[in-house]
Design an enzyme around this catalytic site. Structure first.
Site, short mmCIF file in Angstrom:
data_model
loop_
_atom_site.label_atom_id
_atom_site.label_comp_id
_atom_site.label_asym_id
_atom_site.label_seq_id
_atom_site.Cartn_x
_atom_site.Cartn_y
_atom_site.Cartn_z
N LYS A 132 43.88 97.45 35.44
CA LYS A 132 44.78 96.31 35.28
C LYS A 132 44.57 95.69 33.90
O LYS A 132 43.47 95.72 33.33
CB LYS A 132 44.49 95.31 36.39
CG LYS A 132 45.45 94.14 36.49
CD LYS A 132 45.10 93.31 37.73
CE LYS A 132 46.02 92.11 37.91
NZ LYS A 132 45.71 91.38 39.16
N MET A 183 48.74 86.09 35.60
CA MET A 183 48.43 86.74 36.88
C MET A 183 48.63 85.80 38.06
O MET A 183 47.96 85.90 39.07
CB MET A 183 47.01 87.32 36.88
CG MET A 183 46.78 88.33 35.77
SD MET A 183 45.16 89.13 35.86
CE MET A 183 44.08 87.73 35.57
N SER A 209 49.75 90.33 41.46
CA SER A 209 49.80 90.50 40.02
C SER A 209 49.42 91.89 39.55
O SER A 209 49.54 92.20 38.36
CB SER A 209 48.90 89.46 39.35
OG SER A 209 47.55 89.63 39.70
N ILE A 230 43.33 87.19 43.87
CA ILE A 230 42.88 85.81 44.06
C ILE A 230 43.75 85.08 45.09
O ILE A 230 43.38 84.02 45.57
CB ILE A 230 42.88 85.05 42.72
CG1 ILE A 230 42.03 83.79 42.80
CG2 ILE A 230 44.29 84.74 42.26
CD1 ILE A 230 41.82 83.11 41.46
N GLY A 231 44.90 85.69 45.43
CA GLY A 231 45.78 85.10 46.43
C GLY A 231 46.63 86.16 47.11
O GLY A 231 47.50 85.84 47.90
N GLY A 232 46.35 87.44 46.76
CA GLY A 232 47.13 88.55 47.29
C GLY A 232 47.46 89.59 46.25
O GLY A 232 48.24 90.51 46.49
N SER A 233 46.85 89.49 45.07
CA SER A 233 47.27 90.26 43.90
C SER A 233 46.94 91.74 43.92
O SER A 233 47.47 92.50 43.11
CB SER A 233 46.68 89.64 42.63
OG SER A 233 47.29 88.41 42.35
#
Length: 548
Positions: A132, A183, A209, A230-233
């Site tokens: 990434k 991101m 992201s 960090i939240g679903g990335s």
């Protein structure tokens, strides 16, 4: 302090894209196509030889085995994936930095050293691996979608610990992949590199992201990639593109030295994890990274070696059909029902279950992510004068509303206290499932939607990440697994009365014809630091679906 460039940001972006595109050899360029589903184009476009097609359609563990046995050379494998990645880029705009020439030199050196010593470099010996964009690699930019961070190539000492670990494991790093600005958007687009689409349906998003990774991997332009979550990335793009992935708890896989769009925001920890079309590849990566003993190089890592776990013969899964905020669209509901049926046919128990107050998790997440009043993102945007991407409009609005009176440290402490209290309630809620499992144990794992969508149309995600972000707050381990694809003859839109504006927007927009062919995936959640168990359970689910 970074200086404001005298060149207009649009010109900086245009030059960056042109420089990237110039690194694709003429012989690897393909004619443009209007097709929405381009998943087979790398196989049919004529850029790859039959041997290269075979190489790129072989999973990572098998490739490593062949490399170690001398049946393949790292140079040939790397060349094949460079070609396929170049094709993937032209189809989906998935790449940021191209490292093909350096990768081929490194692969040749690995082959020469192996011929001389007969000793593999490591568990990923000679295998091409994509990263990434936010991982620093010597000699190239790490823009994370900010125009102001262009044209600032990293020095060797700046490289991320994960970059170093990959090399020490024997990987050949050959490209970096696109992300949304900072991101912090669930679709991958920014003012530097543009939008990354979904190769199964280019009218759809590849997610974010880690959306450049998901598009590249779906097209088999890489056998194994590294994303962040960090939240679903990791999970959102993996689900949109039909991939297996692992979101670990914080402390298993080194994170030190990776670039962040919200540096210093550590109340919800960002983690690194693998993504691939192969579940075995995901496990290979996890074992390899933990085997490198990251706790000796990253002060935040836990000294937990990879563990072999045994799981009971008969399992009980909790099944989230609806989080109470946004009901999944018909394809996702079908995938949940099919998975339940497959597991029950395999002899396991599946119990429908409601998660603990996901709306509370959603509120806490937003309080953390915008806890600085949008200041950091505003600063980085202002450095180049670029415009705010649409997906960051909430950050812009918060900054403009609070710039005269930014949040205080005490506000952060309050949110952290609320988070800890929430995590305790989630734990108790999970443990209480012991009363319904009939196994004498709480749920072995939870199966859930990743998002309300299969893959959403471009620019249509909105902001609902509660299906994934509640497991970031609690720091639970999770995987993704593919189930099916959208079929307009089956996934018909049904009348539905929305419970709120977010749900209304999702359901009003849903059209099976618009997302035809998009992958449908789900996530499997275990408790903290249960990565090994999560992978074992995912194998059980994948096998059940295969035989259903």
């Amino acid at each position: 302090m970074t200086l404001i460039p005298s060149t207009p940001w649009e010109e900086i972006s245009k030059a960056k894209r042109a420089a990237r595109d110039a690194l694709i050899p003429i012989d690897w360029q393909i004619p443009s196509t209007d097709a929405n589903n381009v998943i087979d184009v790398p196989r049919t476009c004529g850029v790859l030889s039959s041997k290269e097609i075979e190489i790129t359609e072989t999973d990572a563990p098998t490739l490593v085995e062949k490399l170690i046995k001398g049946q393949l050379s790292s140079y040939d494998v790397t060349l094949a994936f460079c070609k396929r990645a170049a094709v993937a880029q032209q189809l989906t705009n998935c790449l940021t930095e191209i490292l093909f020439d350096t990768a081929l030199k490194n692969a040749k050196s690995i082959d020469e050293e192996y011929d001389r010593t007969g000793t593999p470099i490591g568990p990923l010996h000679g295998l091409p691996v994509s990263l990434k964009d936010n991982f620093y690699i010597e000699g190239v930019d790490t823009t994370v979608g900010f125009v102001a961070w262009a044209n600032d190539p990293a020095k060797k000492e700046k490289e991320s610990e994960m970059t170093k670990i990959m090399r020490e494991c024997g990987a050949v790093l050959f490209c970096k992949t696109n992300v949304p600005t900072a991101m912090m958007i669930a679709e991958s687009y920014n003012n530097v590199w543009g939008y990354t689409c979904n190769p199964y349906n280019r009218k759809c998003s590849s997610g974010g992201s880690s959306g450049g990774e998901s598009a590249l991997l779906a097209l088999k332009g890489s056998p194994l990639g590294v994303g962040t979550d960090i939240g679903g990335s990791i999970r959102i793009p993996s689900s949109f593109c039909g991939l297996y992935s692992l979101k670990p708890s914080f402390g298993r896989f080194a994170t030190y030295g990776a670039r962040s769009g919200l540096p210093g925001q550590e109340a919800i920890k960002s983690i690194n994890g693998p993504m691939s079309t192969s579940l075995e590849a995901v496990e290979l990566w996890a074992k390899s990274v933990v085997g490198a003993e990251p706790w000796y190089r990253d002060p935040n890592m836990l000294p937990i070696p990879w563990r072999e776990v045994n799981i009971p013969q008969k399992l009980c899964f909790g099944l989230i059909m609806d989080n109470g905020i946004v009901k999944p669209t018909p394809p996702v509901t079908r995938a949940l029902s099919e998975t339940k049926k497959a597991l029950e046919a395999a002899g396991h128990r599946v119990v429908e279950w409601s998660p603990y107050k996901p709306e509370e998790a959603n509120t806490i997440v937003n309080r953390f992510f915008q806890g600085d009043g949008g200041v950091k993102i505003a600063q980085y945007i202002a450095l180049s004068g670029e415009t705010y991407p649409e997906g960051l409009s909430a950050y812009k609005a918060r900054y403009e509303a609070l710039k005269s009176s930014p949040p205080l440290v005490g506000d952060l402490w309050d949110t952290q206290s609320d988070r800890t209290a929430y995590c305790k309630k989630v734990l108790d809620h999970w443990l209480s499932s012991k009363s319904v499992t009939e196994t004498g144990r709480p749920f072995d794992g939870i199966i859930s939607p990743v998002t309300p969508f299969s893959a959403c149309p471009k620019m249509a995600f909105g902001g609902h990440v509660a299906y994934t972000s509640m497991w970031n707050i609690t720091d639970y381990s999770a995987t993704t697994f593919p189930v099916s694809f959208v079929d307009p003859t089956v996934d018909l839109k049904t009348p539905y009365e929305a419970r709120n504006e977010v749900e209304k927007e999702v359901w009003d927009r849903y059209d099976p014809e618009e997302v035809v062919g998009a992958p449908i995936s789900l996530q499997l959640v275990c408790q903290r630091l249960e990565e090994e168990k999560a992978l074992k359970l995912t194998r059980v689910v994948a096998d059940a679906l295969k035989t259903a």
